[in-house]
Scaffold this motif. Structure first.
Motif, PDB file in Angstrom:
ATOM      1  N   ARG A 219       0.849  -1.187   0.000  1.00  0.00           N
ATOM      2  CA  ARG A 219       0.000   0.000   0.000  1.00  0.00           C
ATOM      3  C   ARG A 219       0.881   1.232   0.000  1.00  0.00           C
ATOM      4  O   ARG A 219       2.024   1.191   0.420  1.00  0.00           O
ATOM      5  CB  ARG A 219      -0.870   0.016   1.250  1.00  0.00           C
ATOM      6  N   GLY A 232      -3.811   4.103  -0.771  1.00  0.00           N
ATOM      7  CA  GLY A 232      -4.504   2.910  -1.255  1.00  0.00           C
ATOM      8  C   GLY A 232      -3.522   1.860  -1.725  1.00  0.00           C
ATOM      9  O   GLY A 232      -2.321   1.945  -1.464  1.00  0.00           O
ATOM     10  N   LEU A 233      -4.049   0.865  -2.448  1.00  0.00           N
ATOM     11  CA  LEU A 233      -3.225  -0.174  -3.053  1.00  0.00           C
ATOM     12  C   LEU A 233      -2.146   0.472  -3.908  1.00  0.00           C
ATOM     13  O   LEU A 233      -2.451   1.360  -4.702  1.00  0.00           O
ATOM     14  CB  LEU A 233      -4.075  -0.994  -4.000  1.00  0.00           C
ATOM     15  N   ASP A 235      -0.453  -0.395  -6.637  1.00  0.00           N
ATOM     16  CA  ASP A 235      -0.581  -0.311  -8.090  1.00  0.00           C
ATOM     17  C   ASP A 235      -1.797   0.522  -8.494  1.00  0.00           C
ATOM     18  O   ASP A 235      -1.802   1.137  -9.546  1.00  0.00           O
ATOM     19  CB  ASP A 235      -0.538  -1.693  -8.764  1.00  0.00           C
ATOM     20  N   GLN A 236      -2.813   0.596  -7.622  1.00  0.00           N
ATOM     21  CA  GLN A 236      -3.952   1.445  -7.967  1.00  0.00           C
ATOM     22  C   GLN A 236      -3.575   2.931  -7.900  1.00  0.00           C
ATOM     23  O   GLN A 236      -3.913   3.711  -8.784  1.00  0.00           O
ATOM     24  CB  GLN A 236      -5.132   1.176  -7.033  1.00  0.00           C
ATOM     25  N   ASP A 239      -1.193   3.485 -10.953  1.00  0.00           N
ATOM     26  CA  ASP A 239      -1.744   3.293 -12.299  1.00  0.00           C
ATOM     27  C   ASP A 239      -2.992   4.125 -12.550  1.00  0.00           C
ATOM     28  O   ASP A 239      -3.324   4.438 -13.686  1.00  0.00           O
ATOM     29  CB  ASP A 239      -2.091   1.812 -12.536  1.00  0.00           C
ATOM     30  N   ASP A 240      -3.711   4.459 -11.488  1.00  0.00           N
ATOM     31  CA  ASP A 240      -4.954   5.203 -11.656  1.00  0.00           C
ATOM     32  C   ASP A 240      -5.039   6.280 -10.569  1.00  0.00           C
ATOM     33  O   ASP A 240      -5.947   6.268  -9.738  1.00  0.00           O
ATOM     34  CB  ASP A 240      -6.142   4.220 -11.556  1.00  0.00           C
ATOM     35  N   GLN A 242      -5.822   9.472  -8.481  1.00  0.00           N
ATOM     36  CA  GLN A 242      -7.043  10.291  -8.470  1.00  0.00           C
ATOM     37  C   GLN A 242      -6.726  11.759  -8.171  1.00  0.00           C
ATOM     38  O   GLN A 242      -7.373  12.646  -8.670  1.00  0.00           O
ATOM     39  CB  GLN A 242      -8.005   9.767  -7.395  1.00  0.00           C
ATOM     40  N   HIS A 243      -5.750  11.995  -7.319  1.00  0.00           N
ATOM     41  CA  HIS A 243      -5.461  13.364  -6.895  1.00  0.00           C
ATOM     42  C   HIS A 243      -4.514  14.048  -7.889  1.00  0.00           C
ATOM     43  O   HIS A 243      -3.627  13.403  -8.454  1.00  0.00           O
ATOM     44  CB  HIS A 243      -4.831  13.319  -5.500  1.00  0.00           C
ATOM     45  N   ALA A 244      -4.718  15.338  -8.070  1.00  0.00           N
ATOM     46  CA  ALA A 244      -3.914  16.092  -9.029  1.00  0.00           C
ATOM     47  C   ALA A 244      -2.419  15.928  -8.745  1.00  0.00           C
ATOM     48  O   ALA A 244      -1.611  15.719  -9.658  1.00  0.00           O
ATOM     49  CB  ALA A 244      -4.293  17.569  -8.993  1.00  0.00           C
ATOM     50  N   GLN A 247      -1.134  12.501  -9.760  1.00  0.00           N
ATOM     51  CA  GLN A 247      -1.048  12.418 -11.220  1.00  0.00           C
ATOM     52  C   GLN A 247       0.215  13.104 -11.711  1.00  0.00           C
ATOM     53  O   GLN A 247       0.903  12.611 -12.608  1.00  0.00           O
ATOM     54  CB  GLN A 247      -2.288  13.054 -11.862  1.00  0.00           C
ATOM     55  N   LEU A 248       0.515  14.234 -11.088  1.00  0.00           N
ATOM     56  CA  LEU A 248       1.724  14.965 -11.473  1.00  0.00           C
ATOM     57  C   LEU A 248       2.978  14.144 -11.157  1.00  0.00           C
ATOM     58  O   LEU A 248       3.875  13.999 -11.973  1.00  0.00           O
ATOM     59  CB  LEU A 248       1.768  16.310 -10.734  1.00  0.00           C
TER      60      LEU A 248
ATOM     61  N   LYS B   9     -16.628   3.892 -15.770  1.00  0.00           N
ATOM     62  CA  LYS B   9     -15.283   4.374 -15.446  1.00  0.00           C
ATOM     63  C   LYS B   9     -15.015   5.675 -16.183  1.00  0.00           C
ATOM     64  O   LYS B   9     -15.362   5.824 -17.357  1.00  0.00           O
ATOM     65  CB  LYS B   9     -14.262   3.310 -15.893  1.00  0.00           C
ATOM     66  N   PHE B  11     -11.833   8.888 -16.429  1.00  0.00           N
ATOM     67  CA  PHE B  11     -10.550   9.418 -15.986  1.00  0.00           C
ATOM     68  C   PHE B  11     -10.650  10.931 -15.909  1.00  0.00           C
ATOM     69  O   PHE B  11     -11.184  11.569 -16.817  1.00  0.00           O
ATOM     70  CB  PHE B  11      -9.434   9.033 -16.958  1.00  0.00           C
ATOM     71  N   HIS B  14      -6.285  15.964 -14.030  1.00  0.00           N
ATOM     72  CA  HIS B  14      -6.183  17.239 -13.320  1.00  0.00           C
ATOM     73  C   HIS B  14      -5.137  18.159 -13.902  1.00  0.00           C
ATOM     74  O   HIS B  14      -5.245  19.368 -13.815  1.00  0.00           O
ATOM     75  CB  HIS B  14      -5.860  16.988 -11.851  1.00  0.00           C
ATOM     76  N   ASN B  15      -4.093  17.573 -14.466  1.00  0.00           N
ATOM     77  CA  ASN B  15      -2.999  18.413 -14.940  1.00  0.00           C
ATOM     78  C   ASN B  15      -3.147  18.789 -16.404  1.00  0.00           C
ATOM     79  O   ASN B  15      -2.258  19.389 -16.991  1.00  0.00           O
ATOM     80  CB  ASN B  15      -1.666  17.716 -14.689  1.00  0.00           C
ATOM     81  N   GLY B  56      -7.832  -4.682  -9.916  1.00  0.00           N
ATOM     82  CA  GLY B  56      -7.828  -3.728  -8.804  1.00  0.00           C
ATOM     83  C   GLY B  56      -6.818  -2.611  -8.940  1.00  0.00           C
ATOM     84  O   GLY B  56      -6.711  -1.762  -8.050  1.00  0.00           O
ATOM     85  N   ASN B  57      -6.036  -2.580 -10.027  1.00  0.00           N
ATOM     86  CA  ASN B  57      -5.110  -1.461 -10.142  1.00  0.00           C
ATOM     87  C   ASN B  57      -5.769  -0.254 -10.819  1.00  0.00           C
ATOM     88  O   ASN B  57      -5.188   0.822 -10.856  1.00  0.00           O
ATOM     89  CB  ASN B  57      -3.783  -1.849 -10.818  1.00  0.00           C
ATOM     90  N   TYR B  58      -7.005  -0.429 -11.317  1.00  0.00           N
ATOM     91  CA  TYR B  58      -7.828   0.722 -11.692  1.00  0.00           C
ATOM     92  C   TYR B  58      -9.003   0.739 -10.726  1.00  0.00           C
ATOM     93  O   TYR B  58      -9.546  -0.321 -10.392  1.00  0.00           O
ATOM     94  CB  TYR B  58      -8.354   0.605 -13.124  1.00  0.00           C
ATOM     95  N   ARG B  59      -9.361   1.938 -10.317  1.00  0.00           N
ATOM     96  CA  ARG B  59     -10.456   2.064  -9.375  1.00  0.00           C
ATOM     97  C   ARG B  59     -11.787   1.929 -10.101  1.00  0.00           C
ATOM     98  O   ARG B  59     -11.923   2.374 -11.234  1.00  0.00           O
ATOM     99  CB  ARG B  59     -10.382   3.427  -8.693  1.00  0.00           C
ATOM    100  N   ALA B  77      -7.773  -2.326   0.779  1.00  0.00           N
ATOM    101  CA  ALA B  77      -6.550  -2.791   0.137  1.00  0.00           C
ATOM    102  C   ALA B  77      -6.191  -4.215   0.582  1.00  0.00           C
ATOM    103  O   ALA B  77      -5.822  -5.047  -0.236  1.00  0.00           O
ATOM    104  CB  ALA B  77      -5.402  -1.836   0.431  1.00  0.00           C
ATOM    105  N   ARG B  84      -5.679 -11.489  -4.359  1.00  0.00           N
ATOM    106  CA  ARG B  84      -4.604 -11.716  -5.325  1.00  0.00           C
ATOM    107  C   ARG B  84      -3.669 -12.826  -4.866  1.00  0.00           C
ATOM    108  O   ARG B  84      -3.036 -13.486  -5.678  1.00  0.00           O
ATOM    109  CB  ARG B  84      -3.776 -10.442  -5.491  1.00  0.00           C
TER     110      ARG B  84
END
Lengths: 256, 228
Positions: A219, A232-233, A235-236, A239-240, A242-244, A247-248, B9, B11, B14-15, B56-59, B77, B84
Motif C-alpha cells: 500500500r 490505497g493499493l 498499483d492502484q 496506475d490510476d 485520483q489526486h492532481a 497524477q503529477l 469508469k 478518468f 487534473h494536470n 484492482g489497479n484501476y479504481r 486494500a 490476489r
C-alpha cells in the motif's frame, strides 16, 4: 487479527510550520506501507513520530506489543519506548553512518544489538552475527573489518543486518536505497523483499522513488505539504491516480 | 466467479485542464466456473481497462465487480491483496520484475508468497519453464535481457504456477510462435478443466475460438458515443 500499528490523527508542527497533519492509517502484520512525496512533504517527520524519535503534538500511535497488546507509544514512558525500539522495531536510516557505529567491526555492529537485548554468550553472538552477514550477502571474511572499509551498498546491507538480527516485527526505513547507484539498489530491493517475505515483517518505507514503492510496498500513502492527499493499493495509486498531485508525480517519472 | 454489473469508469486529468474522459458505462458480464470468456472490441473499447478494474489497479467508480464473492468497488486494500494471493491470477502483457532476480525465482514467487516450501515451488517452476520451452541455461538469469517472446513465456509460467480459481489473461498468445502458442492454449484448457473461471483478451482469433466459450463486445459499453 489485530493491526500491528494504528496511527490516528498524528500531527507535528515545527513552530508555526506544519510538519505533518492529521495522519491516520492502519498497518496489518506482514504488510509493507510506502510513503511517497517530495522533499519537505512531511514523510520523514511522520516516520520519526511513528518510531518514537519525535513526539507528535497530537494523535496516537498504537503498537500491538508482544506482552501487553495494543499500547499507545506516544504516552508510554521513554524506557518502554526504548525497549520496543531495541526488540520489536528496527530503523534503517538513509545514511548508513547514522545507523552504524563506524568505529566498531561489522560483526560487532550486529552483535551489539543482540547484547542490548541480553545476549551474553560470545560464541552465540558471533555465530548469529556471521549468519546475518551471510544473509545480507557480506562475506564472512570481512566480519572483523570496520564499516568504513565497506562500499555504500555494503554499509547499507550491514545496517539492515544490525537491525534485523533481533527479530523485530516492524521496520521503519527512511530512503533505504537513497544514496546507492542503480545496480546496487536493485540488489538491495531484492534482498529486502526476500527478507520481508521470509520473516513475515511489516514495514513502513519512506521514499521519493516510485519504482521502489511499486516493488516493495503493498500500500502507499502520498503526502504533500504535510497532508496525506491519497492512499490505497500501490498499483492502484500509481496506475490510476485520483489526486492532481499524484497524477503529477506519476507523470513526472522519466521513462528509460 | 466474476460478476460485473453496471460498471462505469472515467478518468479525470487534473494536470490537463481537468479534462474528464468517460470511458465505460453500464458494463455487465459474468464468468462461471470452468468457463472462458473473451473480451472483444476495437482498440480503445475498454478491454484492458475492465481487466485492470477487476485486478484492482484501476479504481471502479460506479457499479459492482464481484470476484469470488468479494466486492471490489470500494474494497479495502488488504482484502484485494488477499484475493490476489489466493484466488485471482493475472497474466499481464508485460513482465515487471526486479532487475537481478533469476527467471526461476520469478516464476516460483506466487507460490512462495503463499508460504509453500521453496523446493516444491522451484520444482513446479522448473516444470513450467521446461514446458514453455525456455532453455534451461536461461533459468538462472534475470529475464530483463530476454527476448519479447521469452519474457512473455516467463510471465505465463508465473501466471499458471498456481491453480487460481479465477484468472485474467491479457493477450497470452501475443508474440509467441506456433509451438509455444499451442502449449499456452493447453494450459488454458487445463485450467478450465479444473474449474477455473477465465476472462481474457485475445486478438488472435484462432486462439479465441480454441479456448473461449463466449465473447463479450466491450464496444457496447462505450459511454454516449455521440459525445466522442
Amino acid at each position: 487479527m489485530t493491526p500491528l500499528l494504528q496511527v490516528e490523527g498524528v500531527s507535528k508542527h515545527y513552530g508555526a510550520h506544519l510538519g505533518c497533519g492529521d495522519v491516520t492509517f492502519t498497518l496489518w502484520p506482514g504488510e509493507v506501507m510506502g510513503i511517497v512525496g517530495e522533499s519537505g512533504s512531511g514523510k520523514s517527520t511522520l516516520l520519526n513520530c511513528m518510531a518514537g524519535h519525535l513526539a507528535p503534538d497530537a494523535g496516537r500511535v498504537v503498537f500491538d506489543t508482544r506482552m501487553h497488546g495494543p499500547r499507545d507509544t506516544v504516552t508510554m514512558t521513554e524506557a518502554e519506548r526504548r525497549w520496543l525500539a531495541r526488540t520489536d522495531w528496527a530503523f534503517v536510516h538513509q545514511n548508513p553512518r547514522d545507523g552504524l557505529r563506524m568505529n566498531v567491526s561489522a560483526g560487532g555492529n550486529v552483535g551489539e544489538r543482540l547484547m542490548a537485548v541480553g545476549a551474553r554468550h560470545y560464541g552465540d553472538i558471533r555465530a548469529q552475527a556471521q549468519d546475518w552477514l551471510g544473509r545480507v550477502e557480506i562475506d564472512a571474511g570481512r566480519m572483523d573489518e570496520r564499516p568504513r572499509a565497506f562500499s555504500g551498498g555494503m554499509q547499507q546491507r550491514l545496517q539492515i543486518a544490525r537491525n534485523l538480527v533481533t527479530g523485530p516485527r516492524l521496520v521503519f526505513m527512511d530512503e533505504p536505497t537513497g544514496g546507492l547507484d542503480v545496480s546496487v539498489q536493485a540488489r538491495l530491493l531484492d534482498l529486502l523483499r526476500g527478507l520481508v517475505r521470509k520473516l513475515g515483517l511489516s514495514a513502513v518505507i519512506v521514499t521519493h522513488d516510485l519504482a521502489v514503492v511499486r516493488l516493495l510496498a503493498d500500500r502507499v500513502m502520498v503526502m504533500k505539504d504535510g497532508r496525506v492527499v491519497e492512499q490505497g493499493l500501490t498499483d492502484q495509486v500509481l496506475d490510476d491516480p485520483q489526486h492532481a498531485y499524484t497524477q503529477l508525480l506519476v507523470s513526472s517519472v522519466l521513462q528509460v | 466467479m466474476i460478476e460485473i454489473s453496471d460498471v462505469g469508469k472515467r478518468f479525470v486529468l487534473h494536470n490537463q485542464g481537468g479534462v474528464v474522459l468517460p470511458v465505460m458505462a453500464g458494463a455487465s458480464l459474468h464468468v462461471g466456473r470452468g468457463e472462458c470468456v473473451a473480451l472483444t472490441g476495437a482498440s480503445g473499447a475498454g478491454k484492458s481497462t475492465l481487466m485492470r478494474m477487476i485486478w484492482g489497479n484501476y479504481r471502479c467508480d460506479e457499479g459492482s465487480i464481484r470476484v469470488a464473492g468479494l466486492e471490489l468497488c470500494g474494497a479495502q486494500a488488504r482484502d484485494v491483496l488477499a484475493l490476489r494471493r489466493g484466488t485471482l491470477g493475472y497474466v499481464s502483457q508485460f513482465l515487471r520484475v526486479i532487475p537481478r532476480v533469476p527467471a526461476l525465482q520469478i516464476v516460483a514467487e506466487p507460490l512462495l508468497a503463499q508460504g509453500i516450501e521453496e523446493d516444491a515451488a522451484l520444482m513446479r517452476a522448473r516444470d513450467l519453464l521446461a514446458r514453455l520451452n525456455i532453455p534451461q541455461r536461461l533459468w538462472s538469469i534475470s529475464p530483463t535481457t530476454f527476448s519479447g517472446g521469452e519474457q512473455q513465456r516467463v510471465n505465463i509460467a508465473r501466471g499458471f504456477i498456481q491453480d487460481w480459481p479465477v484468472m485474467l489473461l491479457d493477450e497470452p498468445t501475443a508474440s509467441l510462435d506456433a509451438a509455444n502458442r499451442a502449449v499456452v492454449l493447453d494450459l488454458i484448457l487445463e485450467a478450465k478443466a479444473r474449474g477455473a473461471a477465465i476472462l481474457g483478451i485475445f486478438h488472435d482469433t484462432g486462439a479465441r475460438d480454441a479456448v473461449c466459450d463466449r465473447e463479450v463486445d466491450m464496444g457496447a459499453f462505450l459511454p454516449g458515443r455521440a459525445a466522442a
